[in-house]
Design an enzyme around this catalytic site. Structure first.
Site, PDB file in Angstrom:
ATOM      1  N   LYS A   9      -6.689   8.374   9.650  1.00 10.05           N
ATOM      2  CA  LYS A   9      -6.792   9.900   9.048  1.00 10.05           C
ATOM      3  C   LYS A   9      -7.511  10.781  10.045  1.00 10.05           C
ATOM      4  O   LYS A   9      -8.018  10.226  10.865  1.00 10.05           O
ATOM      5  CB  LYS A   9      -7.311   9.739   7.751  1.00 10.05           C
ATOM      6  CG  LYS A   9      -6.309   9.391   6.715  1.00 10.05           C
ATOM      7  CD  LYS A   9      -6.963   9.021   5.080  1.00 10.05           C
ATOM      8  CE  LYS A   9      -6.109   8.484   4.085  1.00 10.05           C
ATOM      9  NZ  LYS A   9      -6.763   8.568   2.932  1.00 10.05           N
ATOM     10  N   TYR A  49       2.639  11.805   0.184  1.00  9.04           N
ATOM     11  CA  TYR A  49       1.837  11.713  -1.027  1.00  9.04           C
ATOM     12  C   TYR A  49       2.445  12.211  -2.189  1.00  9.04           C
ATOM     13  O   TYR A  49       1.792  12.747  -3.148  1.00  9.04           O
ATOM     14  CB  TYR A  49       0.531  12.331  -0.661  1.00  9.04           C
ATOM     15  CG  TYR A  49      -0.542  11.891   0.165  1.00  9.04           C
ATOM     16  CD1 TYR A  49      -0.891  10.515  -0.154  1.00  9.04           C
ATOM     17  CD2 TYR A  49      -1.058  12.407   1.219  1.00  9.04           C
ATOM     18  CE1 TYR A  49      -1.923   9.972   0.679  1.00  9.04           C
ATOM     19  CE2 TYR A  49      -1.981  11.727   1.982  1.00  9.04           C
ATOM     20  CZ  TYR A  49      -2.211  10.295   1.827  1.00  9.04           C
ATOM     21  OH  TYR A  49      -3.139   9.791   2.385  1.00  9.04           O
ATOM     22  N   PHE A  57      -6.693  16.296  -7.115  1.00 10.01           N
ATOM     23  CA  PHE A  57      -7.020  16.460  -5.574  1.00 10.01           C
ATOM     24  C   PHE A  57      -5.676  16.595  -4.651  1.00 10.01           C
ATOM     25  O   PHE A  57      -6.181  16.616  -3.505  1.00 10.01           O
ATOM     26  CB  PHE A  57      -7.595  15.153  -5.273  1.00 10.01           C
ATOM     27  CG  PHE A  57      -6.878  14.036  -5.535  1.00 10.01           C
ATOM     28  CD1 PHE A  57      -6.080  13.530  -4.590  1.00 10.01           C
ATOM     29  CD2 PHE A  57      -7.101  13.143  -6.703  1.00 10.01           C
ATOM     30  CE1 PHE A  57      -5.247  12.289  -4.782  1.00 10.01           C
ATOM     31  CE2 PHE A  57      -6.383  12.011  -6.859  1.00 10.01           C
ATOM     32  CZ  PHE A  57      -5.486  11.411  -5.884  1.00 10.01           C
ATOM     33  N   ARG A  85      -4.549  -3.691   2.661  1.00 11.74           N
ATOM     34  CA  ARG A  85      -5.254  -2.985   1.452  1.00 11.74           C
ATOM     35  C   ARG A  85      -6.776  -3.757   1.354  1.00 11.74           C
ATOM     36  O   ARG A  85      -7.668  -2.772   1.340  1.00 11.74           O
ATOM     37  CB  ARG A  85      -4.624  -3.273   0.146  1.00 11.74           C
ATOM     38  CG  ARG A  85      -3.349  -2.562   0.021  1.00 11.74           C
ATOM     39  CD  ARG A  85      -3.527  -1.048  -0.032  1.00 11.74           C
ATOM     40  NE  ARG A  85      -4.125  -0.522  -1.369  1.00 11.74           N
ATOM     41  CZ  ARG A  85      -4.180   0.910  -1.367  1.00 11.74           C
ATOM     42  NH1 ARG A  85      -3.384   1.719  -0.858  1.00 11.74           N
ATOM     43  NH2 ARG A  85      -4.677   1.018  -2.580  1.00 11.74           N
ATOM     44  N   THR A  91     -10.440   2.509  -2.461  1.00 10.91           N
ATOM     45  CA  THR A  91     -10.119   4.113  -2.187  1.00 10.91           C
ATOM     46  C   THR A  91     -11.530   4.886  -1.867  1.00 10.91           C
ATOM     47  O   THR A  91     -11.590   5.423  -0.982  1.00 10.91           O
ATOM     48  CB  THR A  91      -9.549   4.679  -3.242  1.00 10.91           C
ATOM     49  OG1 THR A  91      -8.329   4.012  -3.559  1.00 10.91           O
ATOM     50  CG2 THR A  91      -9.011   6.286  -3.232  1.00 10.91           C
ATOM     51  N   ARG A 102     -13.416   0.865   4.970  1.00  5.33           N
ATOM     52  CA  ARG A 102     -13.926   1.953   4.332  1.00  5.33           C
ATOM     53  C   ARG A 102     -15.396   1.677   3.823  1.00  5.33           C
ATOM     54  O   ARG A 102     -16.301   2.601   3.744  1.00  5.33           O
ATOM     55  CB  ARG A 102     -13.169   2.300   2.951  1.00  5.33           C
ATOM     56  CG  ARG A 102     -11.962   2.981   3.130  1.00  5.33           C
ATOM     57  CD  ARG A 102     -10.890   2.823   2.306  1.00  5.33           C
ATOM     58  NE  ARG A 102      -9.845   3.906   2.292  1.00  5.33           N
ATOM     59  CZ  ARG A 102      -8.724   3.978   1.444  1.00  5.33           C
ATOM     60  NH1 ARG A 102      -8.651   2.849   0.609  1.00  5.33           N
ATOM     61  NH2 ARG A 102      -7.734   4.625   1.693  1.00  5.33           N
ATOM     62  N   ASN A 112     -11.463   9.191   3.767  1.00  2.42           N
ATOM     63  CA  ASN A 112     -11.778   7.794   3.485  1.00  2.42           C
ATOM     64  C   ASN A 112     -10.942   6.930   4.864  1.00  2.42           C
ATOM     65  O   ASN A 112     -10.744   5.843   4.709  1.00  2.42           O
ATOM     66  CB  ASN A 112     -11.489   7.261   2.409  1.00  2.42           C
ATOM     67  CG  ASN A 112      -9.983   7.252   1.859  1.00  2.42           C
ATOM     68  OD1 ASN A 112      -9.180   7.745   2.622  1.00  2.42           O
ATOM     69  ND2 ASN A 112      -9.481   7.060   0.597  1.00  2.42           N
ATOM     70  N   HIS A 115      -4.951   5.139   5.703  1.00  3.16           N
ATOM     71  CA  HIS A 115      -4.003   4.908   4.735  1.00  3.16           C
ATOM     72  C   HIS A 115      -3.410   3.731   4.863  1.00  3.16           C
ATOM     73  O   HIS A 115      -3.099   3.311   6.213  1.00  3.16           O
ATOM     74  CB  HIS A 115      -2.891   6.097   4.568  1.00  3.16           C
ATOM     75  CG  HIS A 115      -1.852   5.771   4.009  1.00  3.16           C
ATOM     76  ND1 HIS A 115      -1.732   6.020   2.612  1.00  3.16           N
ATOM     77  CD2 HIS A 115      -0.607   5.042   4.294  1.00  3.16           C
ATOM     78  CE1 HIS A 115      -0.594   5.558   1.946  1.00  3.16           C
ATOM     79  NE2 HIS A 115       0.099   5.074   3.074  1.00  3.16           N
ATOM     80  N   GLU A 126       7.544   4.565   3.155  1.00  2.00           N
ATOM     81  CA  GLU A 126       6.460   5.550   3.947  1.00  2.00           C
ATOM     82  C   GLU A 126       7.014   5.400   5.444  1.00  2.00           C
ATOM     83  O   GLU A 126       6.841   6.256   6.075  1.00  2.00           O
ATOM     84  CB  GLU A 126       5.403   4.827   3.586  1.00  2.00           C
ATOM     85  CG  GLU A 126       4.682   5.395   2.239  1.00  2.00           C
ATOM     86  CD  GLU A 126       3.243   4.871   1.649  1.00  2.00           C
ATOM     87  OE1 GLU A 126       2.859   5.091   0.661  1.00  2.00           O
ATOM     88  OE2 GLU A 126       2.824   4.280   2.825  1.00  2.00           O
TER      89      GLU A 126
HETATM   90  P1  IDP Z   1      -5.559   4.825  -1.471  1.00  2.00           P
HETATM   91  O1  IDP Z   1      -5.468   5.733  -0.162  1.00  2.00           O
HETATM   92  O2  IDP Z   1      -6.450   4.002  -1.540  1.00  2.00           O
HETATM   93  O3  IDP Z   1      -4.005   4.061  -1.699  1.00  2.00           O
HETATM   94  P2  IDP Z   1      -4.816   6.582  -3.629  1.00  2.00           P
HETATM   95  O4  IDP Z   1      -5.187   6.659  -4.844  1.00  2.00           O
HETATM   96  O5  IDP Z   1      -3.383   6.621  -3.182  1.00  2.00           O
HETATM   97  O6  IDP Z   1      -5.618   5.850  -2.630  1.00  2.00           O
HETATM   98  O7  IDP Z   1      -5.035   8.565  -2.952  1.00  2.00           O
HETATM   99  C1  IDP Z   1      -4.482   8.830  -1.640  1.00  2.00           C
HETATM  100  C2  IDP Z   1      -5.622   9.441  -0.940  1.00  2.00           C
HETATM  101  O8  IDP Z   1      -6.137  10.751  -1.896  1.00  2.00           O
HETATM  102  C3  IDP Z   1      -6.955   8.521  -0.943  1.00  2.00           C
HETATM  103  O9  IDP Z   1      -6.900   7.887   0.226  1.00  2.00           O
HETATM  104  C4  IDP Z   1      -7.946   9.855  -0.684  1.00  2.00           C
HETATM  105  O10 IDP Z   1      -7.890  10.470   0.468  1.00  2.00           O
HETATM  106  C5  IDP Z   1      -7.348  10.904  -1.848  1.00  2.00           C
HETATM  107  N1  IDP Z   1      -7.953  10.769  -3.338  1.00  2.00           N
HETATM  108  C6  IDP Z   1      -7.917   9.673  -4.174  1.00  2.00           C
HETATM  109  N2  IDP Z   1      -8.674   9.967  -5.101  1.00  2.00           N
HETATM  110  C7  IDP Z   1      -9.255  11.060  -4.859  1.00  2.00           C
HETATM  111  C8  IDP Z   1     -10.332  11.888  -5.695  1.00  2.00           C
HETATM  112  O11 IDP Z   1     -10.666  11.314  -6.861  1.00  2.00           O
HETATM  113  N3  IDP Z   1     -10.700  12.920  -4.990  1.00  2.00           N
HETATM  114  C9  IDP Z   1     -10.486  13.514  -3.560  1.00  2.00           C
HETATM  115  N4  IDP Z   1      -9.442  13.048  -2.900  1.00  2.00           N
HETATM  116  C10 IDP Z   1      -8.986  11.554  -3.687  1.00  2.00           C
HETATM  117 MG    MG Z   2      -2.334   5.076  -2.059  1.00  2.00          MG
END
Ligand code: IDP
Ligand code: MG
Length: 145
Positions: A9, A49, A57, A85, A91, A102, A112, A115, A126
């Site tokens: 990212k 996304y 968010f 993962r 996350t 992370r 973070n 992805h 994807e």
């Molecule tokens: P992942 O990347 O671990 O699969 P997801 O739930 O798919 O997590 O969320 C996608 C991305 O959205 C996260 O990697 C992060 O960058 C962002 N994100 C997820 N939850 C939040 C939140 O509560 N606040 C702000 N950004 C978030």
């Molecule tokens: Mg995800």
């Protein structure tokens, strides 16, 4: 053999951590099948996304992921989705285990670093957003052992 989409990212590129992240995945034993640097546009970000559309968010996430270049990669291996993962960590970096990407390198739930696809089915979808079939290379790791 399973494939997964990995995105390094914008925050990781900005912080000079791309090599470290790629290295962790490589050293885990995953094989790089495709890789490119690009800047995501809003349309690609919204498609990638799409599952998060409507969440609080979402707009900030699209803005962040399009804010500067990323590296997109396809990593391959047995149980690649799950292994990536696990190597990424939770996350929210604050909850991610030490030893994970992370957990070791981040603090911010949005920024973070990385992805990774969450299921093999989503990985296929994807990967198709970022790569055409010719860009994904099928080769054996049979030198340099
Ligand atoms: P992942 O990347 O671990 O699969 P997801 O739930 O798919 O997590 O969320 C996608 C991305 O959205 C996260 O990697 C992060 O960058 C962002 N994100 C997820 N939850 C939040 C939140 O509560 N606040 C702000 N950004 C978030
Ligand atoms: Mg995800």
């Amino acid at each position: 053999m399973e494939r997964s989409l990995v995105l390094i990212k914008p925050d990781a590129i900005q912080r000079g951590l791309a090599g470290a992240i790629i290295s962790r995945l490589e050293r885990r034993g995953l094989k790089i099948a495709a890789m490119k640097m690009l800047q995501m546009d809003k349309t690609l970000a919204q498609r990638h996304y799409a599952i998060h559309q409507g969440k609080a968010f979402f707009n900030d996430l699209v803005e962040f992921i399009t804010s500067s270049p990323i590296i997109a990669a396809v990593f391959e291996g047995e149980k690649a989705v799950e292994t990536i993962r696990q190597t990424m960590g939770e996350t929210d970096p604050a909850k991610a285990s030490p030893g994970s990407i992370r957990g070791d390198l981040g603090m911010d739930i949005q920024q973070n670093l990385v992805h990774g696809s969450d299921t093999a089915e989503n990985a296929e979808k994807e990967i198709a957003l970022f790569f055409c079939p010719e860009e994904i290379l099928d080769y054996a790791k049979d030198i340099g052992r």
